[in-house]
Write an enzyme that holds these catalytic residues in place. Sequence first.
Site, PDB file in Angstrom:
ATOM      1  N   HIS A   1     -61.459  34.225 -28.394  1.00  0.00           N
ATOM      2  CA  HIS A   1     -61.469  35.685 -28.501  1.00  0.00           C
ATOM      3  C   HIS A   1     -61.197  36.098 -29.947  1.00  0.00           C
ATOM      4  O   HIS A   1     -60.744  35.285 -30.748  1.00  0.00           O
ATOM      5  CB  HIS A   1     -60.390  36.298 -27.596  1.00  0.00           C
ATOM      6  CG  HIS A   1     -58.992  35.935 -28.027  1.00  0.00           C
ATOM      7  ND1 HIS A   1     -58.418  34.723 -27.764  1.00  0.00           N
ATOM      8  CD2 HIS A   1     -58.074  36.626 -28.743  1.00  0.00           C
ATOM      9  CE1 HIS A   1     -57.200  34.681 -28.281  1.00  0.00           C
ATOM     10  NE2 HIS A   1     -56.969  35.827 -28.891  1.00  0.00           N
TER      11      HIS A   1
ATOM     12  N   ASP B   1     -58.968  39.202 -31.915  1.00  0.00           N
ATOM     13  CA  ASP B   1     -57.915  40.144 -31.550  1.00  0.00           C
ATOM     14  C   ASP B   1     -58.428  41.564 -31.777  1.00  0.00           C
ATOM     15  O   ASP B   1     -59.100  41.834 -32.771  1.00  0.00           O
ATOM     16  CB  ASP B   1     -56.654  39.884 -32.382  1.00  0.00           C
ATOM     17  CG  ASP B   1     -56.012  38.540 -32.043  1.00  0.00           C
ATOM     18  OD1 ASP B   1     -56.345  37.979 -30.973  1.00  0.00           O
ATOM     19  OD2 ASP B   1     -55.190  38.052 -32.835  1.00  0.00           O
TER      20      ASP B   1
ATOM     21  N   HIS C   1     -60.869  32.830 -32.302  1.00  0.00           N
ATOM     22  CA  HIS C   1     -59.896  31.748 -32.174  1.00  0.00           C
ATOM     23  C   HIS C   1     -59.566  31.470 -30.721  1.00  0.00           C
ATOM     24  O   HIS C   1     -59.864  32.286 -29.846  1.00  0.00           O
ATOM     25  CB  HIS C   1     -58.619  32.065 -32.981  1.00  0.00           C
ATOM     26  CG  HIS C   1     -57.964  33.360 -32.605  1.00  0.00           C
ATOM     27  ND1 HIS C   1     -58.456  34.587 -32.983  1.00  0.00           N
ATOM     28  CD2 HIS C   1     -56.860  33.643 -31.866  1.00  0.00           C
ATOM     29  CE1 HIS C   1     -57.685  35.549 -32.516  1.00  0.00           C
ATOM     30  NE2 HIS C   1     -56.707  35.008 -31.813  1.00  0.00           N
TER      31      HIS C   1
ATOM     32  N   ARG D   1     -46.122  23.913 -25.924  1.00  0.00           N
ATOM     33  CA  ARG D   1     -46.320  24.718 -27.126  1.00  0.00           C
ATOM     34  C   ARG D   1     -46.018  26.163 -26.784  1.00  0.00           C
ATOM     35  O   ARG D   1     -46.277  26.602 -25.673  1.00  0.00           O
ATOM     36  CB  ARG D   1     -47.784  24.567 -27.552  1.00  0.00           C
ATOM     37  CG  ARG D   1     -48.214  25.485 -28.660  1.00  0.00           C
ATOM     38  CD  ARG D   1     -49.574  25.096 -29.224  1.00  0.00           C
ATOM     39  NE  ARG D   1     -49.796  25.883 -30.412  1.00  0.00           N
ATOM     40  CZ  ARG D   1     -50.342  27.083 -30.412  1.00  0.00           C
ATOM     41  NH1 ARG D   1     -50.776  27.617 -29.309  1.00  0.00           N
ATOM     42  NH2 ARG D   1     -50.469  27.765 -31.548  1.00  0.00           N
TER      43      ARG D   1
HETATM   44  O1  LIG Z   1     -51.291  30.611 -29.100  1.00  0.00           O
HETATM   45  C1  LIG Z   1     -51.979  30.808 -30.107  1.00  0.00           C
HETATM   46  O2  LIG Z   1     -51.939  30.107 -31.108  1.00  0.00           O
HETATM   47  C2  LIG Z   1     -52.951  31.957 -30.125  1.00  0.00           C
HETATM   48  C3  LIG Z   1     -52.411  33.205 -29.485  1.00  0.00           C
HETATM   49  C4  LIG Z   1     -53.392  34.312 -29.575  1.00  0.00           C
HETATM   50  O3  LIG Z   1     -54.475  34.169 -30.060  1.00  0.00           O
HETATM   51  C5  LIG Z   1     -53.050  35.660 -29.078  1.00  0.00           C
HETATM   52  O4  LIG Z   1     -51.955  35.842 -28.512  1.00  0.00           O
HETATM   53  O5  LIG Z   1     -53.876  36.572 -29.261  1.00  0.00           O
HETATM   54 FE   LIG Z   2     -55.471  35.992 -30.452  1.00  0.00          FE
END
Ligand SMILES: O=C(O)CCC(=O)C(=O)O
Ligand SMILES: [Fe+2]
Length: 196
Positions: A66, A68, A123, A133
């Site tokens: 996605h 942001d 990403h 994680r």
């Molecule tokens: O967990 C991650 O590294 C990405 C999190 C992410 O892209 C988001 O919360 O929008």
């Molecule tokens: Fe994100």
Amino acid sequence: MKEYEEHMQKLAAKLMWLALGSLGVEEKDIEGAGISSDFRGAQAAIQLNHYPICPEPDRAMGLAAHTDSTLMTILYQNNTAGLLVFRDDVGWITVPPVPGSLVVNVGDLLHILTNGIFQSVLHRARVNYLRSRFSMAYLWGPPSEQMISPLPKLIDPLQSPLYPSLTWKQYLVTKATHFNQSLSYIRNYPSSDQIS
Ligand SMILES: O=C(O)CCC(=O)C(=O)O
Ligand SMILES: [Fe+2]
């Protein structure tokens, strides 16, 4: 958490000026677009992501690809790799966690504000088979009724802006329907009234 948010708010405004300043944008350009130059009234949310250990990471989704829908996202990740960004020329690349550092993602609204000069980044996150994680995303955007449009200074004088003027709220409605195609969907729409 409140303290973290206050720090992030200041950092986001600073980063925003570093980004815009690098394009020659000045306070008067931002104020001229109806946006307060200290980004007063900016809205934010903190998203906590947890990715448990997974014995077969290749068969799990993690967080789907996605961009942001923010102006900018400031991301903390613990010391387990999992974040991947997409580069047109190479494909998916890992953004390794570096102790003491934060990752900054350009969001769709900064993409629109800069008329596509700063491009929002596709990403996703993978799960890990050895370690769990977590990440903490500070999702930062404008006041919900604030109109966001390409800054006149960043538009080629011989061309029209690439994106229409719209609010964060309107963009989120589009995003809910068109997902990762949203920016290309609204591209070249003369007015946000026609967007669905
Ligand atoms: O967990 C991650 O590294 C990405 C999190 C992410 O892209 C988001 O919360 O929008
Ligand atoms: Fe994100």
